[in-house]
Design a protein around this motif. Structure first.
Motif, PDB file in Angstrom:
ATOM      1  N   MET A 122       0.841  -1.187   0.000  1.00 29.98           N
ATOM      2  CA  MET A 122       0.000   0.000   0.000  1.00 29.98           C
ATOM      3  C   MET A 122       0.880   1.243   0.000  1.00 29.98           C
ATOM      4  O   MET A 122       1.801   1.363   0.805  1.00 29.98           O
ATOM      5  CB  MET A 122      -0.917   0.009   1.221  1.00 29.98           C
ATOM      6  N   ASP A 179       0.693   5.457   0.177  1.00 26.90           N
ATOM      7  CA  ASP A 179      -0.200   6.538   0.612  1.00 26.90           C
ATOM      8  C   ASP A 179       0.572   7.853   0.563  1.00 26.90           C
ATOM      9  O   ASP A 179       1.657   7.960   1.135  1.00 26.90           O
ATOM     10  CB  ASP A 179      -0.688   6.253   2.032  1.00 26.90           C
ATOM     11  N   GLN A 231      -4.568   6.636  -1.878  1.00 24.67           N
ATOM     12  CA  GLN A 231      -3.958   5.453  -1.272  1.00 24.67           C
ATOM     13  C   GLN A 231      -4.138   4.305  -2.249  1.00 24.67           C
ATOM     14  O   GLN A 231      -5.261   3.911  -2.558  1.00 24.67           O
ATOM     15  CB  GLN A 231      -4.625   5.131   0.061  1.00 24.67           C
ATOM     16  N   THR A 276      -3.507   0.428  -3.305  1.00 22.87           N
ATOM     17  CA  THR A 276      -3.240  -0.900  -2.767  1.00 22.87           C
ATOM     18  C   THR A 276      -3.077  -1.885  -3.906  1.00 22.87           C
ATOM     19  O   THR A 276      -3.943  -1.992  -4.784  1.00 22.87           O
ATOM     20  CB  THR A 276      -4.371  -1.356  -1.837  1.00 22.87           C
ATOM     21  N   LYS A 301      -8.019   4.518  -2.890  1.00 23.41           N
ATOM     22  CA  LYS A 301      -8.786   5.350  -1.969  1.00 23.41           C
ATOM     23  C   LYS A 301      -8.601   6.822  -2.308  1.00 23.41           C
ATOM     24  O   LYS A 301      -7.482   7.271  -2.576  1.00 23.41           O
ATOM     25  CB  LYS A 301      -8.338   5.089  -0.531  1.00 23.41           C
TER      26      LYS A 301
END
Length: 580
Positions: free
Chosen positions: A65, A67, A72, A74, A86
């Motif tokens: 992941m 960020d 974000q 993954t 995200k």
């Protein structure tokens, strides 16, 4: 001079086409590309870079992941599939249903000669952290064919993902390689596939003109399949406006030169999901080849090679242990949300502004792989293209707005159209015919080109070499001698690689996409227009009377089949089996 040109019924050898290839000449109709404009809004994030925390990487047993405080990302570990993305409080803007369906993946359609074709989602077997700093993380998910089961595509594949500080999105590129001595193989298609979340993204945009709400994928599942699986008549629809319309992904194709930006918009919350291809150098077929963009699903594509609109000539064939290596991308996935103007137009304009920045920054200076060359290791070719056509001018004339490009050396003037292994670099001349082709990867090339309004295609007789360290090649004046034995007596159409001037019929009312009804430049996109030809000319093929007929009214835009009372005029072709 008087005369007649007879529309003839071709022999079967001329007719080894698929239905979809009928759109090849049609797809050259003039459409406006996503012309870059200033965003005119205050985006969140504002363009490419915004204040944010540094980039953080967390890797575990089955996922990695990244960020940066804005997005974000993954990824499965070591497979290298996009599991989640995200953004703006939405845990995943992608549609993921494991173990088979992921939000983003790279696949290859291939076969061994004489074998059964398959489409393979390439699975990484090795995870490597390439770069890990506060400013950038680059990850590698690679697979080696030598260490893999031999029923997999014979390629080494390295999928690379980059997330930068302050960037509202991520970059993805893929390095593919065949080593010398590997088995014979055909590869029809290389692409990246993105699957935005079904419940969110319902508005699609692939150009300034083609932006619309789209039907639900469930509507397709209950619809009536038409002549090919991609075309479906929506007999029921969740949204009533789509009922009794045709949905067909080929209706949204764009020429590669107009292919830099496409995507989807969610209305709740207001988010844009965009795929930006800042360069066409890694896409096969040349600037006028049509290619898929986005379609009902929702699906968004980054196409690199395919047989779409071209047929088997675009299959990448490798024989006798031929080695090959190529970098596809980087492609950028960009996410945006605009305040206070959270409408479709604001999101589109901001995405266009981002696309412009990516184009200006190409080639990128942050890519770690030595196989991707920065500007300092690339060269350029400049010159002036002149046209020698005694009918147009007694002396060579500047080739205004001509297309000029570099592609692998070929034996014909149109070899670039079928080049699927190398890189291509294209530009247009200025009003004086001057051109500069920048950022050319070292290698040997032919210079190709064509001039709107002039018959034929140009190919420079000399090989052009860009040295490994990069160099500037100055050609000076280059003259294209048009293929002419005398003055033009008559002609049908305009030599401009477009069918825009010819007659495009109205679609059958049963097979309409209403979005294109009032868009004359996009009329050719309607489904089933080849079926209109035998309806309009039931007894005989076209006759064009020189000096009398008007090609905008009397000349059908595509060369299609015509059926007699009980049978087609050909045998053993896919088209002959189409229902009327």
């Amino acid at each position: 001079m008087e005369g007649k040109l007879i529309w003839w019924s071709p022999s079967p050898s001329w007719l080894m086409l698929s239905t979809l290839c009928l759109l090849l000449c049609a797809a050259q109709l003039q459409t406006s590309s996503a012309t870059v404009a200033a965003a005119g809004t205050v985006p969140i994030p504002a363009g490419n870079v915004v204040p944010s925390a540094g980039v953080k990487l967390t890797s575990g047993k089955d996922e990695a992941m990244i960020d940066n405080g804005i997005i974000q990302l993954t990824l499965t570990n070591p497979g290298g599939f996009v599991r989640a993305l995200k953004y703006q409080g939405v845990e995943n803007v992608l549609e993921t249903h494991e173990p088979d369906d992921f939000g983003g993946y790279f696949d290859v359609s291939w076969d061994h000669p004489g074998g059964e074709g398959k489409t393979e989602q390439v699975v990484g077997t090795k995870f490597t952290v390439i770069t890990e700093t506060e400013d950038q993380v680059e990850l590698s998910f690679s697979s080696s064919w030598a260490a893999s089961p031999k029923d997999l595509v014979p390629l080494n594949v390295d999928k690379r993902f980059i997330v930068q500080k302050g960037v509202s999105g991520f970059y993805w590129y893929v390095i593919v390689e065949r080593l010398k001595g590997w088995p014979d193989v055909n590869m029809d298609q290389h692409r990246m596939v993105f699957r935005p979340k079904i419940t969110m993204f319902k508005y699609m945009a692939v150009s300034d003109e083609i932006q619309k709400m789209m039907p639900a994928y469930k509507d397709r599942e209950t619809g009536e399949k038409l002549a090919y699986p991609e075309a479906v008549l929506l007999t029921t629809a969740i949204e009533p406006e789509f009922k009794d319309q045709v949905d067909d992904k080929y209706q949204y194709s764009m020429e590669i030169k107009d292919h830099k930006l496409k995507g989807w918009i969610s209305d709740d919350p207001k988010i844009g999901f965009w795929v930006i291809s800042p360069s066409e150098e890694y896409i096969a077929g040349g600037p006028n080849k049509p290619e898929l963009t986005c379609h009902c699903g929702p699906i968004c594509l980054a196409m690199f090679t395919s047989v779409h609109y071209s047929g088997l000539d675009m299959v990448t064939e490798y024989r006798n242990g031929e080695p090959w290596k190529k970098v596809f991308g980087p492609v950028m996935v960009y996410l945006n949300s605009i305040v206070p103007s959270n409408d479709h137009a604001a999101l589109w304009q901001d995405a266009k502004a981002q696309m412009e920045k990516e184009v200006q920054n190409w080639p990128y200076n942050f890519v770690a792989s030595a196989d991707y060359l920065p500007a300092a290791k690339r060269g350029s070719v400049s010159g002036q293209l002149l046209v020698d056509d005694k009918v147009l001018s007694p002396t060579p004339k500047e080739a205004c707005t001509a297309y000029v490009g570099l592609a692998l050396p070929g034996t014909t003037e149109v070899a670039f159209q079928f080049d699927v292994k190398g890189y291509q670099f294209w530009t247009q001349t200025d009003p004086k015919g001057n051109f500069v082709i920048k950022n050319v990867i070292p290698g040997d090339y032919n210079l190709y080109g064509w001039v709107p309004g002039v018959v034929g295609t140009f190919k420079h007789p000399d090989l052009i070499t860009i040295q490994p360290a990069g160099n500037e090649v100055k050609l000076g004046p280059v003259t294209y001698k048009a293929p002419r034995n005398g003055p033009t007596l008559w002609e049908i159409g305009i030599p401009d690689r477009s069918a825009a001037e010819f007659f495009v019929p109205d679609p059958d009312p049963k097979f309409v996409n209403k979005f294109f009804v009032d868009k004359p430049n996009d009329k050719y996109r309607q489904y089933g227009l080849w079926l209109r030809y035998p309806e309009l000319y039931p007894k005989s093929d076209l006759v064009f009377d020189i000096g009398v007929s008007n090609y905008s009214k009397d000349w059908f835009f595509a060369h299609v089949l015509r059926r007699t009372r009980n049978k087609y005029i050909c045998k053993n072709t896919f088209l002959c089996q189409l229902p009327l």
